[in-house]
Design an enzyme around this catalytic site. Structure first.
Site, short mmCIF file in Angstrom:
data_model
loop_
_atom_site.label_atom_id
_atom_site.label_comp_id
_atom_site.label_asym_id
_atom_site.label_seq_id
_atom_site.Cartn_x
_atom_site.Cartn_y
_atom_site.Cartn_z
CG PHE A 1 -12.60 -29.99 -21.50
CD1 PHE A 1 -11.65 -29.93 -20.52
CD2 PHE A 1 -11.97 -30.71 -22.72
CE1 PHE A 1 -10.21 -30.34 -20.68
CE2 PHE A 1 -10.58 -31.17 -22.77
CZ PHE A 1 -9.83 -31.07 -21.66
CD GLN A 2 -8.92 -28.84 -24.66
OE1 GLN A 2 -9.48 -29.17 -25.86
NE2 GLN A 2 -7.44 -28.89 -24.26
CG MET B 1 17.64 -4.96 -25.16
SD MET B 1 19.06 -4.30 -26.30
CE MET B 1 19.30 -3.17 -25.39
CE LYS C 1 -15.75 -31.93 -31.23
NZ LYS C 1 -16.10 -33.16 -30.97
CD GLU D 1 -1.59 -25.13 -29.68
OE1 GLU D 1 -0.54 -24.62 -28.85
OE2 GLU D 1 -2.35 -26.13 -29.45
#
Lengths: 558, 160
Positions: free
Chosen positions: A109-110, A472, A159, A47
């Site tokens: 959940f999630q 770097m 949802k 993502e």
């Protein structure tokens, strides 16, 4: 109509053509609606890259880029991309799924509090609790993301709000009482600025990233030419002024040209256009103003005025409007000041530094690769960079001629930005070549976007300056930590050519400058993404270099 | 020099706005001395009164950062000279002996405050006023022994 359908319809009304995303449990209903919609969906592999792609798309198209993910980890994976867009004022609209409203706060959940998480790194965020709110929410999101100082906006969609139906009213416009982005610049401030610039002995312009956002290239050039003022750019403003123009001194600051850093300390009046005075651009603030330089600061965001430095004349508004008005006032005053002495000094310093570099030998070095790359690429090529030495070499040695064709993560400094941003840029502008100037460390962070690039047929070119180290950090360890090299060796793993091939892209390793030229020509003709792996010495440092926290005058030349 | 500053803001009356405002202060490294929030004459707007200790440049920057928040409708810096500003405190004092009970009640009268609860062991006093007045009252009555104390922080309106 369901909330999900309303969302897609609202996106269509905002003329969204493409969404970068990755589905998951809490956003399934929206994806199901997307099945029938005339919107291209580009499937990412992580993502973070969806946000960077939307960002790259936005920077090139100057329209909002859209990314979409599920709740929880899908949303948190967006965070780096949102913060990147926020720091660089890039308009993206991020849509995240959320657990049903009845489960919010239950550690479902999630579930994650993405509204709380994203508050400091978005311009605005919203969580509609009823499907009927969706059309207005979307309208607001695009309006806020793209107007004023642009930035990312997040819509978190539970949802059940996607599932439930409601009567929908799709607004044509939106007004928000706490948000008035259309600020007209104060004419008296512009008049004062014109007087100060005309009376200056050694005027200079510092052009920032906002000039690119505002598409104010012509206006900037006209003002610079009228005033005969040399132009330095911040790193984000790189390419807001043609770098082959006689008045161009190129980028200033940590990633800057030595002549820019030297001459800015000699200027008496500075017109700073759409720059936020980053420490990376002007070094230590106290030292910068200790020269007695008078500052005129033009910016669309009032909170940038005097955030870091005191200024003499602030001008708030769209910089395209400000520069247009300023030019009008300057022309009306009809005073042409003789700048011969200042311009001679500018030329003297320029020559002093520009003749320093010996590029004659056959050995591959980063500066030579970038100068060669400039020769080989068409002028309208869009270039992105990763973060680190590659980025600084690009700043110093890759001249941007056509304004607005160079993009980098300049604020957050996000490794892994360049490649997905290049993919987003190519989607916005499919007919020009797009090149990511990369380091092996940065490229490794989002290399899985090769899958997206190949399968979605979005061919870009990646030039990896491969020194097998986190360059770097290695340079700092060599310079400031007594060569105590720790946690920087990447052991030349993976083999970038094989990695590219494993994803179905083209991989080419080059061992000489001639091979490099051939590889770039081949890549420009290729209809598949090409990764050009250029092994360089792990000991190569970027110079000049302004050590973070020090003054511009203390730049390290070699 | 740092001094007390009162910032009065009108914000959208909806969930999460207090978080957005207070989080901006935190993220930019500014400390809030007190913050009060309540509804206004318009039901969809709330007033937040924020007290900070800051110098002039910091105050200016804060006001701009506040105004930049999209849910912030209006920001004002209130000059205490030209404003009515009040804080409420509830102070529960130890008061077992009759002598101290009488003394507490007489001090409360002097400060125009009110006894709002009495038990066999404690007296609770309510006082409103400027923070300075409340500080002075607390100083006077603290020898009796403060059992518990709650202050609301300042809320304010400009005069006129």
């Amino acid at each position: 109509m369901s909330g999900a359908k309303a969302l897609i319809k609202a996106l269509k009304r905002e003329k969204v053509e493409v969404i970068f995303g990755l589905p998951g449990g809490a956003i399934m209903r929206v994806y199901d609606e997307l099945y029938d919609a005339d919107i291209r969906h580009i499937l990412v592999r992580h993502e973070q890259s969806a946000a960077h792609m939307a960002d790259g798309y936005a920077r090139v198209s100057r329209r909002a880029g859209v990314c979409m993910t599920t709740s929880g980890p899908g949303a948190t994976n967006l965070v780096t991309g949102l913060a990147t867009a926020y720091m660089d004022s890039s308009p993206i609209v991020a849509i995240t799924g959320q657990v049903p409203t009845s489960m919010i706060g239950k550690d479902a959940f999630q579930e994650t509090d993405i509204i709380g998480i994203s508050t400091p790194i978005t311009k605005y965020n919203m969580q509609p609790r009823d499907p009927s709110e969706i059309p207005l929410t979307v309208k607001k999101a695009f309006y806020i993301a793209t107007t004023g100082r642009p930035g990312p906006v997040l819509i978190d969609l539970p949802k059940d709000v996607q599932d439930k139906t409601a009567d929908m009213v799709f607004p044509d416009s939106v007004k928000i009482r706490g948000y008035n982005p259309d600020v007209q610049p104060d004419p008296s401030a512009i008049a004062k600025a014109a007087d100060m610039l005309l009376s200056a002995e050694r005027p200079m312009i510092m052009s920032g990233g906002g000039v690119i956002i505002a598409n104010a290239f012509q206006e900037l050039q006209a003002v610079a030419e009228f005033l005969q003022a040399p132009v330095v750019t911040t790193f984000k403003g790189k390419g807001s002024f043609p770098e082959n123009h006689p008045l161009s001194l190129g980028p200033v600051g940590m990633h800057g040209h030595p002549e820019a850093n030297k001459l800015i300390t000699e200027a008496d009046v500075l017109l700073a256009v759409a720059s936020r005075f980053s420490d990376r651009s002007v070094g230590r603030f106290d030292d910068f103003i200790a020269t007695g330089i008078k500052i005129i600061h033009a910016d669309i965001d009032p909170s940038e005025i005097e955030k870091n430095l005191p200024v003499h004349i602030p001008i708030i508004g769209d910089v395209k409007v400000i520069l247009t008005e300023l030019l009008k006032v300057l022309i009306k005053k009809a005073i042409k000041k003789d700048r011969t002495k200042w311009l001679e000094r500018v030329e003297e310093v320029k020559q002093q530094f520009r003749n320093r570099q010996d590029l004659g030998s056959k050995e591959i070095t980063a500066p030579k690769i970038l100068k060669k790359l400039r020769e080989l690429l068409p002028i309208d090529t869009i270039v992105t960079t990763e973060v680190g030495q590659n980025q600084m070499w690009a700043s110093l040695h890759f001249d941007v001629i056509k304004p607005g064709t160079f993009f980098s993560s300049t604020g957050l400094g996000t490794m892994g930005f360049g490649f997905p941003a290049a993919i987003g840029a190519k989607v916005a502008c499919p007919n020009v070549p797009v090149v990511d100037i990369a380091g092996d460390g940065s490229f490794g962070m989002t290399a899985n976007s090769l899958a997206t690039s190949v399968l979605e047929k979005i061919p870009v070119i990646v030039v990896i300056l491969n020194n097998s180290v986190l360059g770097m950090v290695a340079q700092w360890q060599r310079m400031f930590y007594n060569r105590r090299m720790i946690a920087v060796d990447l052991h030349n793993v993976p083999d970038m050519v094989k990695l590219a091939e494993a994803y179905g892209a083209q991989g080419i390793r080059v061992q000489s400058m001639d091979e490099f030229s051939k590889a770039v020509r081949l890549a420009l003709k290729s209809d598949v993404t090409t990764v050009i792996d250029v092994p360089i010495s792990p000991e190569e440092n970027v110079f000049p270099f302004v050590v973070p926290g020090s003054a511009l005058k203390d730049m390290v030349l070699a | 020099m740092n001094k007390m500053r009162i910032i009065s803001t009108i914000v959208e009356n909806k969930p999460g706005v207090l978080y957005k405002v207070s989080n901006m202060f935190r993220a930019r490294g500014f400390n809030i001395d007190s913050i009060t929030v309540g509804t206004t004459e318009k039901t969809d707007l709330s007033r937040m009164t924020i007290v900070i200790n800051a110098d002039e440049p910091t105050l200016k920057q804060l006001v701009k950062q506040l105004a930049k928040l999209i849910d912030v409708v209006h920001v004002d810096v209130i000059d205490p000279q030209n404003a009515i500003y009040r804080e409420l405190a509830l102070i529960k004092l130890n008061a077992i002996e009759t002598k101290s009970r009488l003394e507490i009640i007489s001090y409360a009268n002097v400060f125009d405050s009110k006894v709002v609860d009495v038990s066999t062991e404690h007296i609770t006093v309510e006082i409103t006023g400027t923070p300075e007045k409340i500080d002075a009252f607390i100083k006077i009555i603290s020898p009796f022994g403060i059992k518990e104390l709650a202050r609301t922080g300042v809320t304010a309106l400009t005069r006129g």
